[in-house]
Design a protein around this motif. Structure first.
Motif, PDB file in Angstrom:
ATOM      1  N   PRO A  68       0.831  -1.212   0.000  1.00  0.00           N
ATOM      2  CA  PRO A  68       0.000   0.000   0.000  1.00  0.00           C
ATOM      3  C   PRO A  68       0.862   1.258   0.000  1.00  0.00           C
ATOM      4  O   PRO A  68       1.959   1.279   0.561  1.00  0.00           O
ATOM      5  CB  PRO A  68      -0.804  -0.127   1.302  1.00  0.00           C
ATOM      6  CG  PRO A  68      -0.794  -1.580   1.619  1.00  0.00           C
ATOM      7  CD  PRO A  68       0.531  -2.106   1.133  1.00  0.00           C
ATOM      8  N   ASP A  69       0.359   2.298  -0.654  1.00  0.00           N
ATOM      9  CA  ASP A  69       1.063   3.577  -0.649  1.00  0.00           C
ATOM     10  C   ASP A  69       0.053   4.687  -0.406  1.00  0.00           C
ATOM     11  O   ASP A  69      -1.105   4.428  -0.095  1.00  0.00           O
ATOM     12  CB  ASP A  69       1.832   3.790  -1.966  1.00  0.00           C
ATOM     13  CG  ASP A  69       0.953   3.639  -3.200  1.00  0.00           C
ATOM     14  OD1 ASP A  69      -0.243   3.998  -3.119  1.00  0.00           O
ATOM     15  OD2 ASP A  69       1.451   3.173  -4.236  1.00  0.00           O
ATOM     16  N   GLN A  70       0.480   5.937  -0.582  1.00  0.00           N
ATOM     17  CA  GLN A  70      -0.392   7.073  -0.278  1.00  0.00           C
ATOM     18  C   GLN A  70      -1.635   7.096  -1.166  1.00  0.00           C
ATOM     19  O   GLN A  70      -2.723   7.463  -0.721  1.00  0.00           O
ATOM     20  CB  GLN A  70       0.387   8.380  -0.447  1.00  0.00           C
ATOM     21  CG  GLN A  70      -0.383   9.616   0.011  1.00  0.00           C
ATOM     22  CD  GLN A  70       0.470  10.860  -0.019  1.00  0.00           C
ATOM     23  OE1 GLN A  70       1.649  10.806  -0.357  1.00  0.00           O
ATOM     24  NE2 GLN A  70      -0.118  12.000   0.338  1.00  0.00           N
ATOM     25  N   ASP A  71      -1.475   6.715  -2.420  1.00  0.00           N
ATOM     26  CA  ASP A  71      -2.596   6.721  -3.358  1.00  0.00           C
ATOM     27  C   ASP A  71      -3.413   5.431  -3.332  1.00  0.00           C
ATOM     28  O   ASP A  71      -4.529   5.397  -3.857  1.00  0.00           O
ATOM     29  CB  ASP A  71      -2.093   6.952  -4.792  1.00  0.00           C
ATOM     30  CG  ASP A  71      -1.486   8.330  -4.969  1.00  0.00           C
ATOM     31  OD1 ASP A  71      -1.904   9.253  -4.238  1.00  0.00           O
ATOM     32  OD2 ASP A  71      -0.594   8.485  -5.817  1.00  0.00           O
ATOM     33  N   HIS A  72      -2.833   4.363  -2.764  1.00  0.00           N
ATOM     34  CA  HIS A  72      -3.515   3.065  -2.727  1.00  0.00           C
ATOM     35  C   HIS A  72      -3.429   2.484  -1.306  1.00  0.00           C
ATOM     36  O   HIS A  72      -2.669   1.550  -1.054  1.00  0.00           O
ATOM     37  CB  HIS A  72      -2.883   2.085  -3.726  1.00  0.00           C
ATOM     38  CG  HIS A  72      -2.886   2.563  -5.137  1.00  0.00           C
ATOM     39  ND1 HIS A  72      -1.908   3.408  -5.631  1.00  0.00           N
ATOM     40  CD2 HIS A  72      -3.755   2.334  -6.162  1.00  0.00           C
ATOM     41  CE1 HIS A  72      -2.162   3.660  -6.902  1.00  0.00           C
ATOM     42  NE2 HIS A  72      -3.277   3.032  -7.248  1.00  0.00           N
ATOM     43  N   PRO A  73      -4.192   3.062  -0.377  1.00  0.00           N
ATOM     44  CA  PRO A  73      -4.107   2.594   1.017  1.00  0.00           C
ATOM     45  C   PRO A  73      -4.553   1.147   1.206  1.00  0.00           C
ATOM     46  O   PRO A  73      -4.168   0.512   2.184  1.00  0.00           O
ATOM     47  CB  PRO A  73      -5.045   3.567   1.764  1.00  0.00           C
ATOM     48  CG  PRO A  73      -5.972   4.093   0.716  1.00  0.00           C
ATOM     49  CD  PRO A  73      -5.165   4.152  -0.539  1.00  0.00           C
ATOM     50  N   TYR A  74      -5.360   0.619   0.281  1.00  0.00           N
ATOM     51  CA  TYR A  74      -5.793  -0.775   0.361  1.00  0.00           C
ATOM     52  C   TYR A  74      -4.892  -1.717  -0.445  1.00  0.00           C
ATOM     53  O   TYR A  74      -5.179  -2.907  -0.572  1.00  0.00           O
ATOM     54  CB  TYR A  74      -7.237  -0.921  -0.143  1.00  0.00           C
ATOM     55  CG  TYR A  74      -8.271  -0.325   0.782  1.00  0.00           C
ATOM     56  CD1 TYR A  74      -8.747  -1.037   1.878  1.00  0.00           C
ATOM     57  CD2 TYR A  74      -8.766   0.949   0.548  1.00  0.00           C
ATOM     58  CE1 TYR A  74      -9.691  -0.491   2.722  1.00  0.00           C
ATOM     59  CE2 TYR A  74      -9.717   1.510   1.393  1.00  0.00           C
ATOM     60  CZ  TYR A  74     -10.170   0.786   2.483  1.00  0.00           C
ATOM     61  OH  TYR A  74     -11.114   1.336   3.324  1.00  0.00           O
ATOM     62  N   GLY A  75      -3.814  -1.177  -0.992  1.00  0.00           N
ATOM     63  CA  GLY A  75      -2.919  -1.989  -1.806  1.00  0.00           C
ATOM     64  C   GLY A  75      -3.305  -1.945  -3.275  1.00  0.00           C
ATOM     65  O   GLY A  75      -4.146  -1.143  -3.697  1.00  0.00           O
ATOM     66  N   HIS A  76      -2.692  -2.838  -4.063  1.00  0.00           N
ATOM     67  CA  HIS A  76      -2.891  -2.851  -5.516  1.00  0.00           C
ATOM     68  C   HIS A  76      -3.517  -4.167  -5.987  1.00  0.00           C
ATOM     69  O   HIS A  76      -3.323  -4.593  -7.125  1.00  0.00           O
ATOM     70  CB  HIS A  76      -1.547  -2.646  -6.227  1.00  0.00           C
ATOM     71  CG  HIS A  76      -0.877  -1.350  -5.895  1.00  0.00           C
ATOM     72  ND1 HIS A  76      -0.235  -1.123  -4.691  1.00  0.00           N
ATOM     73  CD2 HIS A  76      -0.744  -0.197  -6.610  1.00  0.00           C
ATOM     74  CE1 HIS A  76       0.270   0.094  -4.682  1.00  0.00           C
ATOM     75  NE2 HIS A  76      -0.026   0.680  -5.827  1.00  0.00           N
ATOM     76  N   PHE A  77      -4.282  -4.820  -5.120  1.00  0.00           N
ATOM     77  CA  PHE A  77      -4.773  -6.166  -5.410  1.00  0.00           C
ATOM     78  C   PHE A  77      -5.695  -6.220  -6.629  1.00  0.00           C
ATOM     79  O   PHE A  77      -5.782  -7.246  -7.300  1.00  0.00           O
ATOM     80  CB  PHE A  77      -5.492  -6.733  -4.188  1.00  0.00           C
ATOM     81  CG  PHE A  77      -4.606  -6.864  -2.981  1.00  0.00           C
ATOM     82  CD1 PHE A  77      -3.587  -7.807  -2.950  1.00  0.00           C
ATOM     83  CD2 PHE A  77      -4.777  -6.038  -1.885  1.00  0.00           C
ATOM     84  CE1 PHE A  77      -2.768  -7.930  -1.846  1.00  0.00           C
ATOM     85  CE2 PHE A  77      -3.958  -6.154  -0.777  1.00  0.00           C
ATOM     86  CZ  PHE A  77      -2.943  -7.096  -0.755  1.00  0.00           C
TER      87      PHE A  77
END
Length: 293
Positions: A68-77
């Motif tokens: 997860p990052d700042q733009d994808h708090p739920y991850g990239h699943f």
């Protein structure tokens, strides 16, 4: 074993599929040109789309492993699901091409029987794809990877397609020359059906669709846990191969914070053991007691 480890192991199955599909597609197309078999050519084109689809899934799995990052708090699943959607478009295009080429040939007054070499090639590759199916199915069961299990089912369907190609070519040897283009048409229709199934499942997940019967199973599991008096709301959605559950439970209002928290831990543990779900968001509400007269 965490979800990232499962995704990494799932990549191994994707690589096995890619190598098998590249070998089978090149072999089938070469032999189809030599033997003059439309069914084997369609089967080879089918495997070529599977190569692209497997590469798309592999890329999706790689992106899904990003933390997860700042733009994808739920991850990239969800990259995994998007890659499957792209693969369905590729398979759709190839399926339409195979069908449009097979139909005129099927109704042509002149047919020529292909060499039986095409049939034996189809049968040989069917054995290979069934072996890949067994491998990916076992890996999917060990890692609880829905994407890899779907790939395994695709491997199995490809094995059946190749068996159908063998039947078509073999039948053409007995002056049933129309069986070869008919087998090509059937292969094209199978490609279209597979593309539609992948498209439907991918769009359903991307729009947060979830099977109602599965949701009721989750409700039943949570309801059976000691301390859960009532469930006022429960929702679930897919995030790649993972499932996220949001549930509102009602407990005895006389419980303290520690006792209420213990119930949530029981829910999380039961969901992991029974449904292999690691992401459960639980909101606790006090149940309203009926006033006694």
């Amino acid at each position: 074993m965490d979800v990232y480890s499962n995704i990494k192991k799932g990549e191994r199955g994707a690589w096995v599929s890619i190598v098998a599909y590249v070998f089978c597609s090149v072999l089938k197309i070469m032999i189809a040109l030599i033997a003059g078999s439309e069914a084997l050519m369609a089967d080879g084109l089918n495997n070529s789309t599977d190569v692209i689809a497997s590469v798309a899934v592999l890329i999706g799995l790689r992106i899904s492993r990003k933390p997860p990052d700042q733009d994808h708090p739920y991850g990239h699943f969800r990259a995994e699901t998007i890659s499957a959607l792209i693969a369905s478009f590729i398979m759709l295009a190839v399926g339409i091409q195979v069908v449009t080429e097979a139909v005129p040939t099927l109704f042509s007054p002149e047919h020529s029987a292909p060499d039986m070499l095409a049939g034996w090639t189809a049968l040989f590759t069917a054995v290979i794809m069934f072996g890949v199916y067994r491998y990916n199915r076992g890996l999917a069961q060990r890692t609880n990877s829905q994407a890899l299990m779907a790939a395994a089912m695709d491997n199995r369907s490809d094995a059946f397609v190749s068996i159908g190609t063998f039947v078509g070519v073999a039948g053409a040897q007995f002056r049933l020359d129309w069986l070869d283009p008919l087998a090509a048409l059937v292969v094209g229709l199978i490609i279209l059906k597979t593309a539609w199934n992948i498209f439907r499942e991918s769009t359903h997940r991307l729009t947060d669709g979830f099977d109602q019967s599965h949701l009721e199973q989750l409700r039943g599991t949570i309801s059976g846990i000691s301390g859960v008096e009532e469930i006022s709301d429960i929702k679930a959605r897919y995030l790649g191969s993972s499932v996220l559950v949001d549930v509102v439970i009602h407990v005895d209002p006389d419980l303290n914070v520690v006792e209420s928290h213990t119930i949530t831990e029981k829910i999380e543990e039961r969901m992991r053991k029974v449904h292999k779900i690691n992401n459960v968001h639980i909101h606790i509400e006090p149940i309203k007691k009926v006033a006694q007269r």
